[in-house]
Enzyme design. Structure first.
Site: not given
Ligand code: PGA
Length: 235
Positions: A7-9, A92, A167, A161, A197
């Site tokens: 997931n590149f955000k 998300h 992060g 998650e 992470s």
């Protein structure tokens, strides 16, 4: 089946994603990956590429529950269809917390894209305050995040998650992952991914943890080397 997703955000430009995708395809060709491995990447909207790569899929991080229309700042099904995209992340924690998406809104998105036959990465995860309250609180919280979702939908993937692990560089422990996933497995047979992470160092042990069918990777997916190291860890 093992699923490795990135997931590149709001990271990487269109040019960077195009370079990444080209390299990923060539590395996966050399790796001779098996049909038991699924690799998906989720670039930002401006960097979406046509979903026609040989060894991985392109998915969208977000979309509105409409074919098209007056929804400023959003994209709809038409815009995804132009890229042949049929995969979407829903729920998300960043959408839930930063953009105020509540369960009702998320349900509408889920129903619309399930109706359209999309593979749905459905994310759930608790804040630290809930985890600290113990097992029952955790179960109730995650159950609430699944409210209204058809957990028998055949193209459903659930990504667990924990918010406190996203992060932060601190993934959940293997015991926490196993106990949460085994609890989730009591109410769904959808593949269960862990996210939070994940990196090339911890990927292998996380992927070997019972009830883990794959990983959803944020930061460590942005670099082709670390992302492909995570894919290698699945072998
Ligand atoms: P992270 O993000 O790997 O940077 O923790 C995971 C995610 O948000 O999917």
């Amino acid at each position: 089946m093992t699923i490795i997703a990135g997931n590149f955000k709001a990271n990487l430009t269109r040019i960077q994603v195009a370079t990444f995708a080209k390299e990923l395809d060539s590395i996966l060709t050399d790796m001779q990956t098996s049909s038991h491995l699924q690799v998906d990447i989720f670039p930002s909207h401006t960097a979406l590429l046509t979903n026609n790569f040989k060894h991985f899929h392109i998915g969208a991080q977000n979309a509105y529950f409409a074919q098209n229309g007056g929804f400023t700042g959003e994209i709809g099904l038409s815009q995804l269809q132009e890229f042949n995209i049929n995969r979407l992340i829903i729920g998300h924690s960043e959408r839930r917390t930063l953009f105020g998406e509540n369960q009702d809104f998320i349900n509408k998105k889920f129903r619309f894209y399930a109706e359209a036959g999309f593979e749905i990465y459905y994310c759930i995860g608790e804040p630290l305050s809930v985890r600290q309250k113990g097992k029952n609180a955790l179960k109730d919280f995650l159950g609430t995040q699944l409210n209204g979702i058809d957990i028998t939908y055949p193209k459903l993937i659930i990504a667990y998650e924990p918010i406190w692990a996203i992060g932060t560089g601190e993934s959940a422990t293997l015991e926490q992952i196993e106990s949460t996933h085994s609890m989730l497995a009591t109410f769904t047979s959808a593949p269960l991914l862990y996210g939070g992470s994940v990196n090339p160092t911890n990927a292998r042990e996380i992927l070997c943890t019972p009830y883990v069918n794959g990983v959803l990777v944020g930061s460590a997916s942005l670099n082709i080397q670390s992302f492909t190291d995570i894919i290698r860890a699945s072998k």
